[in-house]
Design an enzyme around this catalytic site. Structure first.
Site, PDB file in Angstrom:
ATOM      1  N   ARG A  55     102.715   3.271 -90.056  1.00 44.38           N
ATOM      2  CA  ARG A  55     102.195   2.062 -89.389  1.00 44.38           C
ATOM      3  C   ARG A  55     101.386   2.444 -88.151  1.00 44.38           C
ATOM      4  O   ARG A  55     100.515   1.722 -87.703  1.00 44.38           O
ATOM      5  CB  ARG A  55     103.341   1.100 -89.027  1.00 44.38           C
ATOM      6  N   TYR A 108      82.504 -16.607 -91.124  1.00 42.02           N
ATOM      7  CA  TYR A 108      83.349 -16.599 -92.320  1.00 42.02           C
ATOM      8  C   TYR A 108      84.456 -17.650 -92.144  1.00 42.02           C
ATOM      9  O   TYR A 108      85.036 -17.770 -91.051  1.00 42.02           O
ATOM     10  CB  TYR A 108      83.934 -15.193 -92.503  1.00 42.02           C
ATOM     11  N   ASP A 180      80.646  -9.061 -86.237  1.00 41.60           N
ATOM     12  CA  ASP A 180      81.159  -8.827 -87.590  1.00 41.60           C
ATOM     13  C   ASP A 180      79.944  -8.426 -88.432  1.00 41.60           C
ATOM     14  O   ASP A 180      79.072  -9.233 -88.726  1.00 41.60           O
ATOM     15  CB  ASP A 180      81.816 -10.112 -88.106  1.00 41.60           C
ATOM     16  N   LYS A 205      84.346  -5.336 -98.734  1.00 43.74           N
ATOM     17  CA  LYS A 205      83.069  -5.777 -99.313  1.00 43.74           C
ATOM     18  C   LYS A 205      82.139  -4.592 -99.608  1.00 43.74           C
ATOM     19  O   LYS A 205      82.533  -3.689-100.319  1.00 43.74           O
ATOM     20  CB  LYS A 205      82.443  -6.807 -98.391  1.00 43.74           C
TER      21      LYS A 205
HETATM   22  N1  PLP Z   1      84.152 -11.278 -92.289  1.00 40.28           N
HETATM   23  C1  PLP Z   1      83.270 -11.644 -93.223  1.00 40.28           C
HETATM   24  C2  PLP Z   1      81.839 -11.818 -92.852  1.00 40.28           C
HETATM   25  C3  PLP Z   1      83.682 -11.890 -94.545  1.00 40.28           C
HETATM   26  O1  PLP Z   1      82.787 -12.263 -95.467  1.00 40.28           O
HETATM   27  C4  PLP Z   1      85.050 -11.724 -94.862  1.00 40.28           C
HETATM   28  C5  PLP Z   1      85.531 -11.976 -96.222  1.00 40.28           C
HETATM   29  O2  PLP Z   1      84.808 -12.424 -97.083  1.00 40.28           O
HETATM   30  C6  PLP Z   1      85.931 -11.349 -93.846  1.00 40.28           C
HETATM   31  C7  PLP Z   1      85.460 -11.119 -92.571  1.00 40.28           C
HETATM   32  C8  PLP Z   1      87.400 -11.168 -94.139  1.00 40.28           C
HETATM   33  O3  PLP Z   1      87.592  -9.991 -94.833  1.00 40.28           O
HETATM   34  P1  PLP Z   1      88.864  -9.737 -95.796  1.00 40.28           P
HETATM   35  O4  PLP Z   1      88.698 -10.624 -96.972  1.00 40.28           O
HETATM   36  O5  PLP Z   1      88.767  -8.279 -96.099  1.00 40.28           O
HETATM   37  O6  PLP Z   1      90.058 -10.084 -94.993  1.00 40.28           O
END
Ligand code: PLP
Length: 392
Positions: A55, A108, A180, A205
Site C-alpha cells: 500500500r 469528467y 487532468d 485510457k
Molecule cells: N478524468 C477523465 C478526463 C476521464 O475521462 C476519466 C474517466 O473516464 C477519469 C478522469 C476517471 O478515470 P478512471 O475511470 O480511471 O477512474
C-alpha cells in the site's frame, strides 16, 4: 505422512541466474522482508531505499510512474488505483475545510460530482466556470480559493480550454493549477511546461490503451504537494494493484504508435462523418468548423487527438438503431482503447443532468462520442457509412 516442509511455505530457493528477465517481473508481494530493525528504520526514514508494504509502494508502480514522469517531464509521479483515485488524492491531499476550488464546468462526470456533491460534505466548496473563457474563471475566485481543476479538452463536446489564460490567472492569484491531461495526453500537451502545478491522468485510457487495467497518475511540481499526495494515497488506500501496473507498462510501450495512428484516423473519420447523410454536425478540434479550432492549433500544436463527436438526426430511436447496426464496435462508456469505441453521453456520462442541462451543453439524444482506434481507416469509414445507410 510428511509434515509441511519449511521451504514449501517460505518462498525461498528462487534460482540464481546470470541472465536477466527481459520483461519487467510482476511483483504481487504485499509485504517486503527487511534484514533487521535498523534497516527497516532506515527505510522508513529515507536513509535507505526499500519497499515495505505494497500500500506504501511497490516496484511495478514505481516502474510505471517513472515512465509516465518521463512523458510528462515530471518527477516523483504517483500511481493510483484509478483516475478518480488520483483526483481524490489531489483534492483531499491539497485542500482542507473552508477551502474553495474552481472547476471547469465540463469536467469528467465523476469529477464534477466530487466537486459539487462529495467535497462539500468535508467543508470544501466549488464553483464551476467555463474554462474556454479565462475571465469566467477569474471572476469565480474568492478569498478562500486555493485550486483550479481543468481538463484541456472537454468531454464530450471537445471544447478547448484557454490554458494560457488560466495558467496566468493561477500564477497571479497564487492558486494551485491542476490539469487532468487524460484526453490530450503528453503527446499533445505537457501541462508542466505551461504552468501546471499538478498533472493527473486516468491511465486506464490512452496511456494504457487496452481497457484491461484501471489506474491513475498524479504528479506535483512542489515537493510539499507531492508529500501530501503520497500520504493521502497511502493512508486512504488509493494504491494500485501490481498486476494493473504491469499491464499498463506493457500498454504504454506502444502509446506513441497507437496515439499517432488513432489521431490520423480521427481526422479522416471526422471529415468522412461530416459528409454522411443522417449526421447533423461533427465536432473535431482539427476541423476548421470547430469553435476552438484556432486555439487547439496553437495549444496542441497541432495534435488534435483521437476523439470525434457527432450529432445524429432522429433522437434516441436512431441512436439505438446506430449502435445496433455496428455490432462489432463496442458501444461502451470509455475512451482510449486500441480499437474504436462509441459512447452516448445522454445515457452514460451525462445521464445525471436534466434534458435542459444537457441541451445547454449541446448534448442531445443523438449525440455520440467516438474514441477512434488504430483500425484500417477504410474499414472504419465503411462501418459508419454502412450503419447509417442501414438505419436511414
Ligand atoms: N478524468 C477523465 C478526463 C476521464 O475521462 C476519466 C474517466 O473516464 C477519469 C478522469 C476517471 O478515470 P478512471 O475511470 O480511471 O477512474
Amino acid at each position: 505422512m510428511t509434515d509441511i516442509p519449511k521451504n514449501l511455505v517460505r518462498r525461498t530457493g528462487f534460482p540464481e541466474s546470470v541472465s536477466r528477465a527481459v520483461v519487467t517481473p510482476l511483483q504481487p508481494s504485499v509485504v517486503y522482508a527487511s534484514p533487521d530493525p535498523d534497516t527497516l528504520d532506515a527505510q522508513y526514514e529515507g536513509g535507505q531505499f526499500g519497499y515495505t508494504y505494497s500500500r506504501e509502494g511497490h516496484p511495478n508502480a514505481s516502474v510505471l510512474a517513472s515512465k509516465i514522469d518521463a512523458l510528462e517531464c515530471g518527477e516523483g509521479g504517483l500511481i493510483t488505483a484509478s483516475g478518480m483515485a488520483a483526483v481524490t488524492a489531489t483534492m483531499l491531499g491539497l485542500l482542507g475545510q473552508g477551502d474553495h476550488i474552481i472547476g471547469g464546468d465540463q469536467l469528467y462526470g465523476r469529477s464534477l460530482r466530487m466537486l459539487t456533491q462529495d467535497l462539500p460534505r468535508y467543508g470544501i466548496t466549488a464553483t464551476l466556470a467555463d474554462p474556454t473563457d479565462a475571465q469566467a474563471i477569474e471572476q469565480a475566485i474568492r478569498p478562500e480559493t486555493k485550486l483550479i481543476l481543468v481538463e484541456v479538452v472537454s468531454n464530450p463536446t471537445l471544447r478547448v480550454a484557454d490554458m494560457d489564460g488560466i495558467a496566468d490567472i493561477a500564477k497571479r492569484h497564487n492558486l494551485i493549477l491542476v490539469v487532468d491531461n487524460t484526453f490530450t495526453t503528453p503527446r499533445a500537451y505537457q501541462p508542466f511546461a505551461y504552468g501546471a502545478d499538478v498533472v493527473i491522468h486516468s491511465v486506464t485510457k490512452l496511456l494504457s490503451g487496452h481497457s484491461d487495467a484501471m489506474l491513475g497518475y498524479v504528479c506535483a511540481r512542489d515537493p510539499d504537494h507531492r508529500a501530501a499526495l503520497e500520504s493521502t494515497i497511502v493512508t486512504l488506500g488509493l494504491t494500485p494493484s501490481p498486476y494493473d501496473c504491469w499491464m499498463a507498462e506493457r500498454g504504454l510501450m506502444s502509446f506513441h504508435l497507437r496515439y499517432d495512428r488513432a489521431e490520423e484516423n480521427a481526422a479522416a473519420l471526422a471529415d468522412h462523418l461530416a459528409g454522411l447523410a443522417g449526421i447533423k454536425h461533427v465536432l473535431y478540434p482539427g476541423r476548421a468548423d470547430h469553435p476552438d479550432h484556432n486555439r487547439a492549433g496553437a495549444l496542441l500544436g497541432p495534435r488534435f487527438g483521437n476523439m470525434v463527436s457527432f450529432e445524429l438526426s432522429g433522437g434516441r430511436a436512431m441512436a439505438n438503431a446506430l449502435t445496433r447496426a455496428m455490432p462489432d464496435m463496442a458501444f461502451a462508456p470509455t475512451l482510449g482503447d486500441i480499437g474504436t469505441t462509441v459512447s452516448h453521453a445522454a445515457s452514460s456520462s451525462h445521464r445525471g443532468l436534466t434534458p435542459d442541462g444537457r441541451a445547454a451543453l449541446g448534448i442531445t439524444e443523438g449525440f455520440f462520442r467516438v474514441s477512434v482506434g488504430v483500425e484500417d481507416i477504410a474499414l472504419l469509414k465503411d462501418e459508419f457509412a454502412n450503419a447509417l445507410a442501414q438505419i436511414s
